[in-house]
Design a protein around this motif. Structure first.
Motif: not given
Length: 281
Positions: A38, A47, A69, A72-73, A76-77, A281
């Protein structure tokens, strides 16, 4: 560097105790990881990195306990817990807790770390040929991003640094160029970009694949094939692709000084443009 780890449903300090020395993943190396970045507000191809972590786990004989998925969640969290202008390294990991030599897939565990890690910039790096080799696919789990593959890369780096270089060019078992110790390798000669063909001895990197695709979409010829050390000696420019620095130029190879060239700059510009268009995102 500050960092956080997601483990068993909660975020903990990345240096908090998490895994026992008796874990199969520690003492018998049933441990895989992947790395994503990031930076500048984007996480390009997150992904694909998450999907590769799952493939690596399954290929090593583990049982991936998270979907792409879900990983990825969680990633991002974690990113959201840092300032938006941070440069971060995102690392999903799977390992086995039990198993005698072969890991017991039913004991697979998962964690994900997010740590502050500055981007290295575009100043370039020096490299020399290593005496270490990448293994044959039937001699090591080369179809995984396994922690067990990295000690030999570390020995290549120690060897290079002892000679005054930053990194090492590692050959495959029959003496052709495979990659750098820490990233995939590209060269350019007379306006044509070349990179070693994927032959099972090194990972076909996510950033490598992206840069090849971007080149091809923008009219740059990329040849995947045999690359020799003599080719590197005669190259107009050499650069790498990898998650840590994305696209970086070589400024010295063996006894040759090199300058960042137009193909390196094209690759970096195309990748940065792609990242900012598609890495959110």
């Amino acid at each position: 560097m500050a960092g956080l780890t997601w483990f068993d449903g909660e975020w903990i300090d990345d240096k908090a105790p998490m895994i026992s020395v008796n874990s199969q993943g520690v003492w018998l190396s049933s441990f895989i990881f992947d790395g994503a970045r990031f930076f500048e507000g984007v996480a390009p191809d997150l992904d694909l990195h998450c999907a590769r972590a799952i493939r690596s786990a399954n290929n090593l004989g583990l049982k991936a306990t998270k979907t792409m998925e879900e990983i990825m969640e969680i990633a991002w969290e974690g990113v959201a817990k840092f300032p938006s202008d941070s440069a971060l390294y995102i690392r999903p990991m799977f390992w086995a807790e039990e198993g005698w030599v072969a890991p017991d897939p039913e004991t697979t565990r998962f964690a994900l770390t997010v740590t502050e890690n500055p981007m290295p910039g575009d100043g370039g790096f020096s490299a020399c040929i290593s005496t270490r080799r990448r293994p044959m696919p039937d001699a090591a789990p080369t179809d995984t991003k396994s922690a067990g593959l990295y000690p030999n890369a570390g020995r290549a780096l120690h060897e290079a640094r002892a000679k005054g270089f930053d990194n090492a060019v590692v050959l495959d078992p029959i003496g052709n160029v495979a990659e750098f110790a820490t990233a995939n390798l590209f060269m350019a000669k007379n306006g044509v970009v070349r990179t070693p063909a994927v032959n099972g001895t090194f990972l076909n990197g996510v950033t490598r694949q992206r840069v090849i695709k971007l080149f091809q979409e923008n009219g740059v010829e990329v040849q995947e094939g045999r690359v020799t050390t003599q080719d590197l000696q005669e190259a107009d420019e050499i650069f790498n692709t990898g998650n840590w620095g994305k696209v970086m130029p070589v400024n010295r190879f063996e006894d040759r000084d090199l300058q960042p060239g137009p193909m390196y700059q094209r690759a970096r510009d195309l990748y940065w443009d792609y990242s900012h268009k598609h890495g959110g995102r």
